[in-house]
Design a protein around this motif. Structure first.
Motif, PDB file in Angstrom:
ATOM      1  N   LEU B 256     -17.590 -22.526   8.873  1.00  6.27           N
ATOM      2  CA  LEU B 256     -18.355 -23.050   7.730  1.00  6.27           C
ATOM      3  C   LEU B 256     -19.062 -24.256   8.094  1.00  6.27           C
ATOM      4  O   LEU B 256     -18.418 -25.460   8.546  1.00  6.27           O
ATOM      5  CB  LEU B 256     -17.503 -23.621   6.400  1.00  6.27           C
ATOM      6  N   SER B 257     -20.411 -24.370   8.157  1.00 14.75           N
ATOM      7  CA  SER B 257     -21.214 -25.435   8.653  1.00 14.75           C
ATOM      8  C   SER B 257     -21.504 -26.075   7.403  1.00 14.75           C
ATOM      9  O   SER B 257     -22.342 -25.774   6.592  1.00 14.75           O
ATOM     10  CB  SER B 257     -22.320 -24.995   9.291  1.00 14.75           C
ATOM     11  N   THR B 258     -21.416 -27.549   7.283  1.00 17.68           N
ATOM     12  CA  THR B 258     -21.670 -28.526   6.397  1.00 17.68           C
ATOM     13  C   THR B 258     -23.097 -29.322   6.734  1.00 17.68           C
ATOM     14  O   THR B 258     -23.194 -30.467   6.095  1.00 17.68           O
ATOM     15  CB  THR B 258     -20.771 -29.284   5.789  1.00 17.68           C
ATOM     16  N   ILE B 259     -23.416 -28.906   8.004  1.00 15.20           N
ATOM     17  CA  ILE B 259     -24.606 -30.119   8.534  1.00 15.20           C
ATOM     18  C   ILE B 259     -25.646 -29.819   7.636  1.00 15.20           C
ATOM     19  O   ILE B 259     -26.136 -28.724   7.109  1.00 15.20           O
ATOM     20  CB  ILE B 259     -25.013 -29.492   9.903  1.00 15.20           C
ATOM     21  N   PRO B 260     -26.117 -30.936   7.027  1.00 15.16           N
ATOM     22  CA  PRO B 260     -27.224 -30.980   6.119  1.00 15.16           C
ATOM     23  C   PRO B 260     -28.743 -30.863   6.752  1.00 15.16           C
ATOM     24  O   PRO B 260     -29.473 -31.206   5.873  1.00 15.16           O
ATOM     25  CB  PRO B 260     -27.028 -32.271   5.468  1.00 15.16           C
ATOM     26  N   GLU B 261     -28.949 -30.410   7.876  1.00 15.34           N
ATOM     27  CA  GLU B 261     -30.234 -30.296   8.407  1.00 15.34           C
ATOM     28  C   GLU B 261     -30.232 -29.199   9.251  1.00 15.34           C
ATOM     29  O   GLU B 261     -29.219 -28.585   9.586  1.00 15.34           O
ATOM     30  CB  GLU B 261     -30.767 -31.587   8.958  1.00 15.34           C
ATOM     31  N   LYS B 262     -31.353 -28.974  10.079  1.00 14.60           N
ATOM     32  CA  LYS B 262     -31.527 -27.859  11.095  1.00 14.60           C
ATOM     33  C   LYS B 262     -30.613 -28.223  12.285  1.00 14.60           C
ATOM     34  O   LYS B 262     -30.358 -29.320  12.708  1.00 14.60           O
ATOM     35  CB  LYS B 262     -32.884 -27.623  11.505  1.00 14.60           C
ATOM     36  N   HIS B 263     -29.983 -27.180  12.966  1.00 15.82           N
ATOM     37  CA  HIS B 263     -28.866 -27.391  14.134  1.00 15.82           C
ATOM     38  C   HIS B 263     -28.845 -26.051  14.727  1.00 15.82           C
ATOM     39  O   HIS B 263     -29.297 -24.875  14.383  1.00 15.82           O
ATOM     40  CB  HIS B 263     -27.728 -27.871  13.563  1.00 15.82           C
ATOM     41  N   LYS B 264     -28.543 -26.084  16.091  1.00 18.19           N
ATOM     42  CA  LYS B 264     -28.594 -25.020  16.777  1.00 18.19           C
ATOM     43  C   LYS B 264     -27.101 -24.094  16.489  1.00 18.19           C
ATOM     44  O   LYS B 264     -26.217 -24.998  16.363  1.00 18.19           O
ATOM     45  CB  LYS B 264     -28.391 -25.392  18.224  1.00 18.19           C
ATOM     46  N   VAL B 265     -27.211 -22.849  16.316  1.00 13.88           N
ATOM     47  CA  VAL B 265     -26.179 -22.168  15.985  1.00 13.88           C
ATOM     48  C   VAL B 265     -25.480 -21.384  17.139  1.00 13.88           C
ATOM     49  O   VAL B 265     -24.391 -20.961  16.877  1.00 13.88           O
ATOM     50  CB  VAL B 265     -26.442 -20.998  14.829  1.00 13.88           C
ATOM     51  N   ASP B 266     -26.156 -21.342  18.190  1.00 16.18           N
ATOM     52  CA  ASP B 266     -25.656 -20.481  19.397  1.00 16.18           C
ATOM     53  C   ASP B 266     -24.128 -21.060  19.661  1.00 16.18           C
ATOM     54  O   ASP B 266     -23.239 -20.243  20.067  1.00 16.18           O
ATOM     55  CB  ASP B 266     -26.610 -20.594  20.464  1.00 16.18           C
ATOM     56  N   PRO B 267     -23.989 -22.463  19.995  1.00 17.98           N
ATOM     57  CA  PRO B 267     -22.712 -22.918  20.414  1.00 17.98           C
ATOM     58  C   PRO B 267     -21.746 -22.405  19.568  1.00 17.98           C
ATOM     59  O   PRO B 267     -20.497 -22.088  20.116  1.00 17.98           O
ATOM     60  CB  PRO B 267     -22.859 -24.428  20.419  1.00 17.98           C
ATOM     61  N   PHE B 268     -21.936 -22.170  18.215  1.00 13.06           N
ATOM     62  CA  PHE B 268     -20.974 -21.765  17.379  1.00 13.06           C
ATOM     63  C   PHE B 268     -20.754 -20.030  17.361  1.00 13.06           C
ATOM     64  O   PHE B 268     -19.549 -19.755  16.987  1.00 13.06           O
ATOM     65  CB  PHE B 268     -21.179 -22.430  16.035  1.00 13.06           C
ATOM     66  N   ILE B 269     -21.772 -19.556  17.295  1.00 16.31           N
ATOM     67  CA  ILE B 269     -21.588 -18.201  17.425  1.00 16.31           C
ATOM     68  C   ILE B 269     -20.620 -17.645  18.515  1.00 16.31           C
ATOM     69  O   ILE B 269     -19.471 -16.826  18.056  1.00 16.31           O
ATOM     70  CB  ILE B 269     -22.955 -17.408  17.785  1.00 16.31           C
ATOM     71  N   THR B 270     -20.499 -18.132  19.674  1.00 13.57           N
ATOM     72  CA  THR B 270     -19.726 -17.621  20.769  1.00 13.57           C
ATOM     73  C   THR B 270     -18.228 -17.990  20.444  1.00 13.57           C
ATOM     74  O   THR B 270     -17.314 -17.346  21.039  1.00 13.57           O
ATOM     75  CB  THR B 270     -20.050 -18.313  21.982  1.00 13.57           C
ATOM     76  N   LEU B 271     -18.072 -18.847  19.378  1.00 15.81           N
ATOM     77  CA  LEU B 271     -16.687 -19.043  19.004  1.00 15.81           C
ATOM     78  C   LEU B 271     -16.100 -18.207  17.994  1.00 15.81           C
ATOM     79  O   LEU B 271     -14.863 -18.076  17.676  1.00 15.81           O
ATOM     80  CB  LEU B 271     -16.681 -20.551  18.258  1.00 15.81           C
TER      81      LEU B 271
END
Lengths: 368, 368
Positions: B256-271
């Motif tokens: 669950l990402s609570t980052i309140p702005e645009k951010h890279k998702v690739d590093p999290f997808i692999t997890l």
């Protein structure tokens, strides 16, 4: 060992040519299959031309195989001599990891992942930390050959009621589109979008229509409007038709994209209903950025899907037999494989090429 | 009409100042609530400053409201005089569209979408084709006030066992993180990642831990390692720590990402594990491109989620009471709201500000 003949490429720039090789005798749990037909998949061409940088040569493609059992190991119990059977993209997996234990062999997380029908393990020794290949096979030879040997658990039963040559593409194109349609619960009455009308798209439309869905096709090619409707789509939308997209906002239960390359997903996200999914099976690439607000506002999701499990492959074969669904195919001789590749690359086809392996047998007899 | 007082901004660049206004008497199905506490949400600031370009002035924020019923319409049956109740982000919806009928009022697809607790309908008249506002309210006034009137179906029961001031943020931050954790089936023993440790992240960690999940926090801020562990996280990873990311590949059931702005998702997808979901609730922005192959290979998904339904809001209030979960709050006087906004904007806080409305009552008494 059995003397065998297949068509293989020796380098990324070479044409496919006849290659004599030895198929091992079937082990206790293995089945030997005389190949009758083998489909030509776009990924065969990618692999032959080393587009993914992982090709082992000689490269003998073919993972849409239909044939008859011609020998079986001592412990084989699932198949009998003479049975009509099929082999898809996988011929083995680690059988121990969580995905394998749960029947998702196509997501095998074992040491070398699953063993592909051609070109060896999905995760070759060089990509592992210890440099080991637990399958002891670096380069498997696929179905562009007269005979193949496969563990019985990875051999599918092909219903005799299917047109044999048309059954072949079900083993890859069929399960690749069936698996996500099933996984995301497509059912009668659902509104489904199919993006792209090539080999996968063709199969996807037929399957979704057979499931009772109301299918809309999205294509960039105006010449595919009538063919799309002929397949049973209730509507064919030309990509970029803003009025149509506006009208279709928030209306799809599921969208399956067969686009084989990177593409913008934003125009399709807005077409999804609340809780609905856009699944791209063909794009092994970087997808451009997307508007997360459109996901948030209606709890939509973006997903990917890879071929399908062995159980799903059997399911789609049985489903096609039951519903009278078969891919549109054009049967070719194996001697014409190189010109067929050219036409596929030029997107000059709307059906699936299937090799009639009788042409290979004739070549063997003439050489003998 | 009831004479009321609240704090509102008259322009995007003005500070919040006292504003006298009239609250209507409750209609038959409405409840009047004397506000005791109101949480300060980051979106209050976005709305006041017109960051989304849709603010109606005067803007009186506040959608984390806790108070006591002080009057009720003739047909009200769910709440009694003196009951401790709450109001979250919504005070009404169309009640007729599919999402509303299925209890997903927060995804209302009615003519003007849902009616926000402040700033009027989510889809104002100007955004509709016929220019009509079916709610007949362009600008609702929120909980930065002494009294509010709300249809009873959108009023929550606040368990008396909760610390009253800490209950307020559950009505927005709580349900915004609870809803996706529940929707994607987080259960005891699951491995859950929480990205970002601000107001939402703080709540998300507490809720996931209370659900029995094994929680890993991802943060860019080294000073949040200890606070993260104090909340119950088993591990806190500094974003960009390649060794940690490598070790955590394919291990999370849900992120669950609570980052309140645009951010890279690739590093999290692999997890993510096979079939697992990365859900971003805070980024109402364009997300950069992502590698679809990583979705395909393990059938992973990317998703978004918006606050939560009325039923889920009641659920999370009850869950927090049962599990003894409460947000970390700092109580302020309403006269200090402008300096509180400054500190939130400077990310100078790790808790939620909650306004004690006794401070507003004192101001009213002094003025009288």
């Amino acid at each position: 060992m059995t003397k065998a003949l297949g068509y293989a490429a020796k380098h990324s720039f070479s044409r496919l040519k006849p290659l004599e090789f030895d198929r091992p005798e079937p082990k206790a749990n293995e089945v030997q299959i005389d190949v009758l037909y083998c489909g030509v998949c776009h990924s065969d061409i990618h692999q032959v031309e080393n587009d993914w940088g992982n090709t082992v040569y000689p490269c003998m493609p073919g993972h849409e195989i239909v044939g008859r059992v011609s020998a079986a190991g001592a412990s084989v119990s699932r198949h009998n001599m003479g049975d009509l059977v099929g082999v898809g993209c996988m011929i083995d997996s680690c059988r121990q990891c969580e995905p394998c234990r749960e029947g998702d062999e196509h997501h095998c997380e074992g040491h070398n992942s699953w063993l592909a029908t051609y070109n060896g393990p999905m995760k070759p020794a060089a990509q592992t930390e210890d440099g080991v290949n637990t399958y002891a096979e670096d380069n498997t030879y696929g179905g562009y050959s007269n005979v193949i040997v496969v563990p019985e658990d990875f051999v599918l039963k092909v219903p005799e009621s299917l047109p044999i040559e048309a059954a072949a593409p079900i083993l890859c194109a069929g399960v690749t589109t069936y698996s996500p349609l099933k996984h995301w619960g497509v059912k009668a009455g659902d509104k489904v979008g199919i993006v792209g009308l090539g080999g996968l798209g063709n199969m996807a439309v037929k399957l979704a229509v057979a499931m009772g869905a109301d299918v809309t096709v999205f294509t960039t090619d105006k010449d595919k409007v009538e063919p799309g409707k002929a397949l049973g789509a209730s509507r064919v939308v030309i990509e970029g038709d803003k009025d149509a997209y506006k009208e279709l906002e928030l209306s799809f239960d599921f969208i399956l994209s067969t686009i084989p390359e990177k593409h913008k997903v934003d125009p399709f996200i807005t077409l999804l209903k609340r809780n609905a999914t856009y699944c791209a099976v063909g794009a092994l690439d970087q997808i451009p950025g997307y508007n997360n607000q459109e996901l948030i506002m209606h709890r939509r999701t973006l997903a990917g899907s890879l071929i399908g499990s062995i159980a799903e492959t059997q399911e789609v074969l049985d489903f096609c037999a039951e519903k009278g669904v078969a891919p549109d195919v054009q049967v070719i001789d194996i001697q014409d494989i190189n010109s067929a590749y050219k036409r596929v690359k030029n997107e000059d086809v709307r059906f699936r090429y299937v090799i009639d392996m009788a042409s290979l047998k004739r070549e063997m007899e003439e050489a003998a």
